[in-house]
Write a protein that holds these residues in place. Structure first.
Motif, PDB file in Angstrom:
ATOM      1  N   ASP A  19     -44.630 -20.085  23.265  1.00 14.65           N
ATOM      2  CA  ASP A  19     -45.237 -21.138  24.067  1.00 14.65           C
ATOM      3  C   ASP A  19     -45.262 -20.779  25.551  1.00 14.65           C
ATOM      4  OD1 ASP A  19     -45.639 -22.520  21.781  1.00 14.65           O
ATOM      5  OD2 ASP A  19     -44.012 -23.946  22.068  1.00 14.65           O
ATOM      6  N   LEU A  20     -44.242 -20.095  26.008  1.00 20.07           N
ATOM      7  CA  LEU A  20     -44.203 -19.661  27.409  1.00 20.07           C
ATOM      8  C   LEU A  20     -45.342 -18.682  27.685  1.00 20.07           C
ATOM      9  CD1 LEU A  20     -42.690 -19.752  30.096  1.00 20.07           C
ATOM     10  CD2 LEU A  20     -41.207 -17.930  29.254  1.00 20.07           C
ATOM     11  N   ASN A  24     -48.566 -19.038  30.228  1.00 21.81           N
ATOM     12  CA  ASN A  24     -48.707 -17.981  31.217  1.00 21.81           C
ATOM     13  C   ASN A  24     -50.120 -17.384  31.177  1.00 21.81           C
ATOM     14  OD1 ASN A  24     -47.392 -16.289  33.256  1.00 21.81           O
ATOM     15  ND2 ASN A  24     -47.653 -14.627  31.788  1.00 21.81           N
ATOM     16  N   GLU A  25     -50.611 -17.098  29.988  1.00 21.99           N
ATOM     17  CA  GLU A  25     -51.960 -16.539  29.840  1.00 21.99           C
ATOM     18  C   GLU A  25     -53.031 -17.582  30.155  1.00 21.99           C
ATOM     19  OE1 GLU A  25     -54.794 -14.236  26.578  1.00 21.99           O
ATOM     20  OE2 GLU A  25     -52.730 -14.754  26.046  1.00 21.99           O
ATOM     21  N   SER A  26     -52.755 -18.840  29.797  1.00 26.61           N
ATOM     22  CA  SER A  26     -53.727 -19.903  30.062  1.00 26.61           C
ATOM     23  C   SER A  26     -53.969 -20.074  31.562  1.00 26.61           C
ATOM     24  CB  SER A  26     -53.232 -21.227  29.462  1.00 26.61           C
ATOM     25  OG  SER A  26     -53.163 -21.154  28.054  1.00 26.61           O
ATOM     26  N   ILE A  41     -53.225 -16.257  21.997  1.00 29.69           N
ATOM     27  CA  ILE A  41     -52.319 -16.690  20.924  1.00 29.69           C
ATOM     28  C   ILE A  41     -52.933 -17.863  20.153  1.00 29.69           C
ATOM     29  CG2 ILE A  41     -50.030 -17.634  20.385  1.00 29.69           C
ATOM     30  CD1 ILE A  41     -48.978 -16.136  22.849  1.00 29.69           C
ATOM     31  N   GLU A  42     -53.414 -18.860  20.889  1.00 29.51           N
ATOM     32  CA  GLU A  42     -54.069 -20.007  20.246  1.00 29.51           C
ATOM     33  C   GLU A  42     -55.540 -19.713  19.953  1.00 29.51           C
ATOM     34  OE1 GLU A  42     -51.481 -23.695  22.189  1.00 29.51           O
ATOM     35  OE2 GLU A  42     -53.165 -22.860  23.334  1.00 29.51           O
ATOM     36  N   PHE A 119     -36.509 -24.744  25.542  1.00 23.69           N
ATOM     37  CA  PHE A 119     -37.565 -24.189  24.708  1.00 23.69           C
ATOM     38  C   PHE A 119     -38.806 -23.817  25.515  1.00 23.69           C
ATOM     39  CE2 PHE A 119     -40.780 -24.121  21.339  1.00 23.69           C
ATOM     40  CZ  PHE A 119     -40.136 -23.313  20.435  1.00 23.69           C
ATOM     41  N   ASP A 120     -38.841 -22.588  26.027  1.00 20.10           N
ATOM     42  CA  ASP A 120     -40.010 -22.042  26.715  1.00 20.10           C
ATOM     43  C   ASP A 120     -40.501 -22.957  27.844  1.00 20.10           C
ATOM     44  OD1 ASP A 120     -39.654 -20.140  24.827  1.00 20.10           O
ATOM     45  OD2 ASP A 120     -41.497 -20.461  23.734  1.00 20.10           O
ATOM     46  N   PHE A 121     -41.818 -23.199  27.924  1.00 18.97           N
ATOM     47  CA  PHE A 121     -42.391 -24.111  28.911  1.00 18.97           C
ATOM     48  C   PHE A 121     -43.426 -24.975  28.216  1.00 18.97           C
ATOM     49  CE2 PHE A 121     -46.019 -25.201  31.555  1.00 18.97           C
ATOM     50  CZ  PHE A 121     -45.415 -25.878  32.605  1.00 18.97           C
ATOM     51  N   HIS A 122     -43.488 -26.265  28.613  1.00 21.44           N
ATOM     52  CA  HIS A 122     -44.511 -27.169  28.074  1.00 21.44           C
ATOM     53  C   HIS A 122     -44.930 -28.145  29.165  1.00 21.44           C
ATOM     54  CE1 HIS A 122     -42.398 -25.722  24.480  1.00 21.44           C
ATOM     55  NE2 HIS A 122     -43.592 -25.771  23.918  1.00 21.44           N
TER      56      HIS A 122
END
Length: 343
Positions: A19-20, A24-26, A41-42, A119-122
């Motif tokens: 998710d991180l 980051n890519e988004s 990824i998505e 848990f990662d970033f959201h």
């Protein structure tokens, strides 16, 4: 520090913090002009999975510092800042600074809150301080400020509409024929429903064919639900039970999790309790109001603190317990040893 350390350790040992990397890519795709929050990824814009306009607020900072560290630090700061309205709300209702401080600690050490940081970033993490701020304004009966604060919460994700909907439900059952409060309750409820409808039927379908509803077309995981209930009440010293009708505030967020067939939504250690976590602490404050004896209050806080440690996804004192997601904390020690020998 833990969250940053964990992210870099996972990358070092080639364990993808999925998710991180998605976020980051988004962010990178927007700034580089290669897509609107697109990530490989998505395989679509992130808005095809979740409607999260709140991400736009972070874009200028990411342009200045394009790093996963920025995302993790911002998330941690947002969650921590959310403790301030919790303290102010508790001080307002309990009329005791020490008690208010202890409630704030229950918030900061809550396994549901720590799970968001871990848990990662959201995007939902950015909404947490506005959830607690809304509840403070609501208690002060400053309905306009509460309303605008709740609108910021909406920007986090499509299911953020459950927040004003929950507010409306609680206000309706506790209104006591207050027509002004009832009007605001209806407005909160309507804005929540409209946001969910706009997100699910317009925004998300515009970018992809993702169906979040698939997480509700299977069997309910009753053992997970039982564990979630146990964790909810033990980590708050059973204070929410005393909240009376105001317990309705957590009914909808709890139902979103309990009715799902997806185990991660019910497990401690993931980010899915982002709405339930802070509201659970707020309801605990309402419950603490009903306690006349200081001795009983401090006993409840002690019980809550002990169980918060037991269920913590950071410390994880219940090894291999199936409903607490592993932290891979052993990687921290492996990295420490590597750095020690290298130096």
């Amino acid at each position: 520090m833990y969250a940053i350390f964990r992210a870099h350790i996972m990358l070092l040992y080639q364990i993808k913090p999925t998710d991180l990397l998605i976020f980051n890519e988004s962010f990178s795709s927007v700034l580089k002009g290669t897509g609107f929050f697109y990530n490989s990824i998505e395989k679509t814009s992130h808005f095809g999975i979740h409607n999260s306009p709140i991400l736009f607020f972070l874009l200028p900072f990411y342009k200045f510092w394009p790093s996963i560290d920025l995302l993790v630090i911002t998330q941690t700061l947002a969650i921590t800042v959310g403790a301030i309205p919790i303290f102010k709300l508790a001080e307002e209702l309990l009329r005791d600074e020490r008690k208010a401080f202890s409630i704030m600690l229950l918030y900061l050490f809550s396994p549901f809150i720590l799970s968001i940081i871990r848990f990662d970033f959201h995007a939902v993490s950015l909404a947490v301080p506005f959830i607690t701020l809304t509840m403070y304004y609501l208690e002060k009966e400053d309905y306009k400020k509460a309303f605008f604060s709740s609108l910021i919460v909406l920007l986090a994700r499509e299911d953020a509409g459950l927040f004003p909907l929950s507010l409306g439900l609680m206000m309706i059952v506790t209104t006591n024929k207050d027509s002004k409060k009832l009007r605001w309750a209806i407005l909160y409820s309507l804005i929540g429903i409209l946001w969910i409808a706009l997100s699910v039927f317009v925004v998300i379908p515009h970018f992809s064919v993702f169906r979040f509803s698939s997480r509700y077309d299977g069997e309910i995981l009753w053992k997970f639900v039982g564990f979630l209930i146990l964790a909810m009440f033990t980590t708050t010293g059973f204070l929410p039970i005393l909240a009376g009708k105001k317990l309705m505030l957590i009914l909808i967020p709890f139902s979103e999790l309990a009715l799902s067939n997806y185990w991660a939504m019910l497990s401690i250690g993931d980010h899915y309790q982002w709405l339930l976590g802070p509201l659970l602490v707020v309801v605990s404050i309402y419950g603490a109001q009903k306690i006349q004896s200081s001795k009983k209050f401090w006993l409840s806080v002690l019980v809550g603190g002990i169980f918060s440690i037991l269920f913590s996804p950071i410390i994880q004192t219940i090894p291999r317990y199936p409903y607490v997601i592993g932290t891979r904390i052993d990687l921290v020690f492996k990295l420490a040893l590597k750095l020690w020998f290298v130096s």
